[in-house]
Scaffold this active site. Structure first.
Site, PDB file in Angstrom:
ATOM      1  N   ASP A  47      -3.119   2.103 -25.745  1.00 36.19           N
ATOM      2  CA  ASP A  47      -3.909   1.270 -24.746  1.00 36.19           C
ATOM      3  C   ASP A  47      -4.014  -0.220 -25.589  1.00 36.19           C
ATOM      4  O   ASP A  47      -4.025  -1.192 -24.837  1.00 36.19           O
ATOM      5  CB  ASP A  47      -5.545   2.045 -24.852  1.00 36.19           C
ATOM      6  CG  ASP A  47      -5.341   3.007 -24.042  1.00 36.19           C
ATOM      7  OD1 ASP A  47      -4.224   3.431 -23.416  1.00 36.19           O
ATOM      8  OD2 ASP A  47      -6.155   3.859 -24.070  1.00 36.19           O
ATOM      9  N   LYS A 124      11.745  17.050   6.418  1.00 37.44           N
ATOM     10  CA  LYS A 124      11.075  15.787   6.860  1.00 37.44           C
ATOM     11  C   LYS A 124       9.759  15.779   6.184  1.00 37.44           C
ATOM     12  O   LYS A 124       8.975  16.277   6.578  1.00 37.44           O
ATOM     13  CB  LYS A 124      11.199  15.806   8.438  1.00 37.44           C
ATOM     14  CG  LYS A 124      10.944  14.460   8.655  1.00 37.44           C
ATOM     15  CD  LYS A 124      10.965  14.380  10.463  1.00 37.44           C
ATOM     16  CE  LYS A 124      10.725  12.999  11.154  1.00 37.44           C
ATOM     17  NZ  LYS A 124       9.241  12.618  10.929  1.00 37.44           N
ATOM     18  N   ARG A 145       7.704   0.425   6.293  1.00 30.55           N
ATOM     19  CA  ARG A 145       8.511   0.109   7.335  1.00 30.55           C
ATOM     20  C   ARG A 145       8.109  -0.728   8.230  1.00 30.55           C
ATOM     21  O   ARG A 145       8.883  -1.506   8.966  1.00 30.55           O
ATOM     22  CB  ARG A 145       8.612   1.817   8.213  1.00 30.55           C
ATOM     23  CG  ARG A 145       9.749   1.553   9.361  1.00 30.55           C
ATOM     24  CD  ARG A 145       9.730   3.007  10.010  1.00 30.55           C
ATOM     25  NE  ARG A 145       8.511   3.374  10.746  1.00 30.55           N
ATOM     26  CZ  ARG A 145       8.482   4.573  11.396  1.00 30.55           C
ATOM     27  NH1 ARG A 145       9.406   5.348  11.593  1.00 30.55           N
ATOM     28  NH2 ARG A 145       7.362   4.624  11.942  1.00 30.55           N
ATOM     29  N   GLU A 179      10.325   8.429   1.113  1.00 29.54           N
ATOM     30  CA  GLU A 179       8.667   9.046   1.622  1.00 29.54           C
ATOM     31  C   GLU A 179       8.074   9.248   0.588  1.00 29.54           C
ATOM     32  O   GLU A 179       8.332   9.911  -0.253  1.00 29.54           O
ATOM     33  CB  GLU A 179       9.244  10.220   2.513  1.00 29.54           C
ATOM     34  CG  GLU A 179       7.964  10.622   3.509  1.00 29.54           C
ATOM     35  CD  GLU A 179       8.537   9.518   4.761  1.00 29.54           C
ATOM     36  OE1 GLU A 179       9.503   8.992   5.047  1.00 29.54           O
ATOM     37  OE2 GLU A 179       7.605   9.719   5.850  1.00 29.54           O
ATOM     38  N   LYS A 315      21.638  15.094   8.967  1.00 31.28           N
ATOM     39  CA  LYS A 315      22.545  13.750   8.773  1.00 31.28           C
ATOM     40  C   LYS A 315      23.815  14.144   8.561  1.00 31.28           C
ATOM     41  O   LYS A 315      24.247  14.951   7.874  1.00 31.28           O
ATOM     42  CB  LYS A 315      22.019  13.067   7.671  1.00 31.28           C
ATOM     43  CG  LYS A 315      20.595  12.943   7.566  1.00 31.28           C
ATOM     44  CD  LYS A 315      19.911  12.061   6.141  1.00 31.28           C
ATOM     45  CE  LYS A 315      18.653  11.909   6.192  1.00 31.28           C
ATOM     46  NZ  LYS A 315      18.088  11.298   5.052  1.00 31.28           N
ATOM     47  N   CYS A 448     -20.149  -7.570  12.912  1.00 33.57           N
ATOM     48  CA  CYS A 448     -20.468  -8.802  13.434  1.00 33.57           C
ATOM     49  C   CYS A 448     -21.799  -8.831  12.693  1.00 33.57           C
ATOM     50  O   CYS A 448     -22.750  -7.984  12.857  1.00 33.57           O
ATOM     51  CB  CYS A 448     -20.926  -8.663  15.026  1.00 33.57           C
ATOM     52  SG  CYS A 448     -21.676  -9.722  15.608  1.00 33.57           S
TER      53      CYS A 448
HETATM   54  S1  IVH Z   1      16.425   9.809   7.181  1.00 33.84           S
HETATM   55  C1  IVH Z   1      18.189   5.909   9.136  1.00 33.84           C
HETATM   56  N1  IVH Z   1      15.385  11.644   5.842  1.00 33.84           N
HETATM   57  O1  IVH Z   1      11.131  10.241   9.028  1.00 33.84           O
HETATM   58  C2  IVH Z   1      17.588   7.110   8.198  1.00 33.84           C
HETATM   59  N2  IVH Z   1      13.664  10.432   7.004  1.00 33.84           N
HETATM   60  O2  IVH Z   1      11.581   9.172  12.158  1.00 33.84           O
HETATM   61  C3  IVH Z   1      16.485   7.518   9.023  1.00 33.84           C
HETATM   62  N3  IVH Z   1      11.263  10.970   6.947  1.00 33.84           N
HETATM   63  O3  IVH Z   1      10.750   7.022   9.278  1.00 33.84           O
HETATM   64  C4  IVH Z   1      15.452   8.072   7.731  1.00 33.84           C
HETATM   65  N4  IVH Z   1      11.795  12.839   5.445  1.00 33.84           N
HETATM   66  O4  IVH Z   1       9.805   7.800   6.946  1.00 33.84           O
HETATM   67  C5  IVH Z   1      15.005  10.621   6.607  1.00 33.84           C
HETATM   68  N5  IVH Z   1      14.611  13.146   4.320  1.00 33.84           N
HETATM   69  C6  IVH Z   1      14.252  12.435   5.402  1.00 33.84           C
HETATM   70  C7  IVH Z   1      13.088  11.978   5.581  1.00 33.84           C
HETATM   71  C8  IVH Z   1      12.774  10.918   6.700  1.00 33.84           C
HETATM   72  C9  IVH Z   1      10.551  11.932   6.145  1.00 33.84           C
HETATM   73  C10 IVH Z   1      10.750   9.957   7.696  1.00 33.84           C
HETATM   74  C11 IVH Z   1      11.005   8.626   7.592  1.00 33.84           C
HETATM   75  C12 IVH Z   1      11.469   8.256   8.968  1.00 33.84           C
HETATM   76  C13 IVH Z   1      11.112   9.288   9.920  1.00 33.84           C
HETATM   77  C14 IVH Z   1      12.198   9.748  11.003  1.00 33.84           C
END
Ligand code: IVH
Length: 707
Positions: A47, A124, A145, A179, A315, A448
């Site tokens: 610290d 997700k 974003r 995220e 993906k 206000c």
């Molecule tokens: S891919 C172009 N992977 O979900 C790439 N998104 O509508 C797009 N999200 O805005 C994102 N987990 O905030 C991706 N494993 C993950 C994710 C993820 C959460 C969110 C992200 C995005 C939304 C998609």
């Protein structure tokens, strides 16, 4: 670290040398501690070094390293989150709600490409989308974003997160998407620690969103946000790995936190397994045909995860294919989000209007396309405050997901699709929309400051009259608005002196409703003191706290007006802050004026008045009274009507065949004539006083009969 080292900084080094040395030493201690949990130095010593570095950096901000270890501890300087343009497209994902839709995405992509493809499947995470920009391996900016093109720079808060590397082992220029989220257990613990119920967040995502936007980063430190990173964009294309799995592996190698719950799909499980292995990643391998089982497995696993997920993301693995497929206006064509549940309801945000409440609190309200949800059609939903709008990064034209909180109040939960008109996050006006006073900020809320603001006054009147307070029949918010705008009712105290007969011509009102209103007003005169106290709405004293005050000896308005902070604070459940708020509220000239007006009207301002009127023998029951002229003792004259009603008599506004008595003051013409014509007994003020026992009986100077 021996104590003496610190002193030698002062003696031998210039500021730059000292900053450089402290920076690299502290970085080593932090890395060791954050990554391996090993403390190389006593806390107090650490610290001391950190404090010294903070001090030097304050003196010489130009010498501060952008990835200084002091960024981890936050600062109490105020952040302003400037808007910055993203250098990568920050898009959201197209959605799927069934196994078939995901399988369809697989086969469509393969068909389009005409070749072998593989797919990564990730959880997700239900958090806050963030882009981390590194230059030369140093974190330069962390940006939300926003609308996909422009987001807010929230770097100071993100830098307090241990899972976000401030610098990388290689001097790369890279943008990393991830995220930011809060684990469920941390959310529950922090919410339980928050004594102020109104400050508790509804879910981990909201608390994370609020933390990302804390104005002082030092306050973000206590919320253990973390991140899963899932996309990387190298500015030098030649450094970009060939596929998603290798991107994840590279990110991991650079020190980013990657979700270990990775799944991978290929035409056969063996092929999937092989690709995972060659990228050096752990993960579960599946064949395309396993998709249904996989989705069910993940759905079942969902409640036991440490964090909240709202779906799965699939993906395409191969980057060259991604590039060929490209993007639609909103989504990449190479990925899809499987959502566990259909959204509760989606609507378009048409506009944001601004309401001014009785306390001056400014509340933004979402005006949405009419949307069916839970059996009703929703057109409006609360947006709480500017902070909530910022957290959602909500702009007009966005598509939003709507829920009914606690099954009643509609709320905007999230943005599901950004608008395509380039609208940026909505900002509340700087002026009160009603009286144009400049809006002030109090603890993240907007107010206000003008107590005379018409919307505030209307709000106070409507609150006073509302069912849970003085319960004045026929004086709802609509009527208050009409009466206020017509100049008939301009304050709470006006309720008891207003000439409501002038309102009979207003739209929606009429003789009948005016008579009901007048009766409601008179009846409210007998409400107990604690009800009056809470109806004033001062310092947000509600029904319970008003009763508590009365029971604790503050049983008259004088005692409350003369009360002290410590006196109020001593009441169980009140505390210092409430005490201060009460003292402050009752010092306000406008509240004093209201109280004086109410006193004149005969409203109970002392608990000793309470039971009296109600216990009176019903000596006038069966009689029907009309009133005319003006009076000495009953001013306003509604007081006389109240006396009649308290004794069981009925009151009417005109003399008819049913009327038994006319109480006649000074003046008064047509009603007296009508009473005479119909043989209705005419009672003077003096006689009336005697009748109800309000004065010692005068010498018997006349006869008064009730029938
Ligand atoms: S891919 C172009 N992977 O979900 C790439 N998104 O509508 C797009 N999200 O805005 C994102 N987990 O905030 C991706 N494993 C993950 C994710 C993820 C959460 C969110 C992200 C995005 C939304 C998609």
């Amino acid at each position: 670290m021996p104590h003496g080292t610190l002193l030698c900084y002062h003696s031998g080094m210039n500021a730059k040398e000292e900053i450089d040395k402290l920076t690299s030493e502290l970085r080593i201690y932090q890395d060791k501690y954050y990554k391996e949990g090993v403390s190389l130095i006593a806390d107090s010593e650490y610290d001391r070094l950190a404090d010294r570095l903070i001090e030097l950096e304050r003196e010489h901000p130009e010498l501060q390293h952008p990835d200084s270890p002091t960024k981890r501890v936050g600062s109490d300087l105020t952040n302003d989150f400037p808007e910055v343009r993203h250098t990568i497209p920050v898009l959201s994902l197209d959605k799927a709600y069934s196994d078939e839709a995901v399988l369809d995405f697989f086969s469509r992509s393969i068909q389009k490409e005409g070749g072998a493809l593989s797919f990564a499947a990730e959880e997700k995470i239900d958090g806050i989308s963030m882009v981390l920009y590194y230059e030369g391996g140093v974190l330069r900016r962390a940006v939300t974003r926003g609308n996909g093109e422009i987001g807010n720079d929230v770097t100071p808060n993100i830098m307090t997160m241990r899972s976000v590397p401030l610098s990388l082992p290689e001097p790369v220029d890279i943008a990393v998407r991830g995220e930011v989220y809060l684990e469920k257990s941390d959310f529950l613990r922090l919410n339980a620690e928050e004594a102020d119920e109104s400050k508790r967040a509804a879910n981990p995502r909201n608390l994370a969103a609020g933390t990302v936007r804390r104005q002082k980063s030092i306050e973000a430190v206590r919320v253990p946000l973390t991140i899963f990173c899932y996309e990387g964009f190298w500015s030098d294309r030649s450094q970009t790995p060939p596929d998603h799995l290798h991107i994840l592996a590279r990110l991991k190698g650079l020190g980013f936190r990657i979700n270990p719950h990775l799944a991978f799909f290929d035409s056969t499980r063996e092929k999937a397994e092989e690709k995972l292995r060659s990228a050096g990643l752990d993960g579960k391998a599946f064949a395309f045909s396993d998709i249904g089982g996989f989705i069910r497995e993940k759905s079942a696993e969902r409640p036991s995860l440490a964090y909240e997920i709202d779906g799965l993301v699939f993906k395409i693995n191969e980057l060259d294919v991604r590039e060929r497929l490209g993007y639609t206006e909103h989504h990449p064509r190479w990925a899809i989000a499987y959502k566990f549940e259909a959204p509760q309801a989606e609507a378009k945000l048409l506009d944001i209007t601004v309401q001014v409440g009785r306390t001056g609190r400014i509340t933004p309200v979402a005006e949405i396309t009419p949307t069916k949800l839970g059996g009703s059609t929703i057109r409006r939903a609360t947006l709480h405050n500017q902070e909530y709008i910022d957290e959602l990064e909500l702009a007009i034209g966005d598509t939003v997901s709507i829920s009914k909180r606690g099954d009643v109040i509609p709320a905007v939960e999230s943005v599901t699709e950004k608008n395509s008109s380039g609208n940026t996050t909505f900002v509340l006006p700087a002026e009160c929309p009603c009286c144009h006073a400049p809006i002030v900020q109090v603890g993240g809320l907007q107010y206000c400051p003008n107590p005379g603001c018409p919307d505030q006054v209307k709000g106070r009147i409507a609150y006073f009259a509302s069912r849970d307070e003085m319960d004045i029949e026929s004086l709802g918010p609509r009527t208050v608005e009409l009466l206020y705008d017509a100049g008939i009712l301009r304050s709470v105290e006006d309720i008891y002196t207003a000439d409501y007969s002038a309102a009979a011509s207003l739209p929606g009102l009429g003789e009948k409703s005016i008579a009901l209103l007048e009766k409601g007003v008179r009846e409210s005169l007998s409400r107990p003191f604690s009800t009056v106290l809470s109806a004033l709405g001062a310092a947000d004293i509600g029904r319970k706290s008003a009763e508590m005050l009365v029971r604790s000896g503050f049983d008259s308005i004088e005692k409350i007006q003369n009360g002290t902070v410590s006196g109020f604070a001593a009441i169980p459940g009140f505390g210092e802050l409430t005490g201060e708020r009460i003292v402050q509220a009752f010092a306000s000239p406008s509240l004093r004026k209201t109280i004086e007006g109410l006193r004149k009207a005969g409203v109970h301002l002392d608990a000793s008045q309470d039971a009296k009127g109600e216990d009176l023998p019903k000596t006038l029951s069966g009689t029907v009274w009309c009133i005319t002229g003006s009076f000495e003792a009953f001013n306003p004259r509604s007081k006389a009507l109240r006396e009649i009603e308290k004794r069981g008599g009925r009151t009417v506004s005109s003399v008819t065949g049913n009327t038994t008595h006319l109480l006649a003051g000074k003046g008064g013409g047509s009603k007296r004539a009508e009473a005479e014509r119909l043989g209705v007994e005419i009672v003077s003020e003096e006689e009336f006083m005697r009748l109800i026992g309000m004065e010692a009986a005068a010498p018997d100077d006349g006869q008064l009969t009730l029938f």
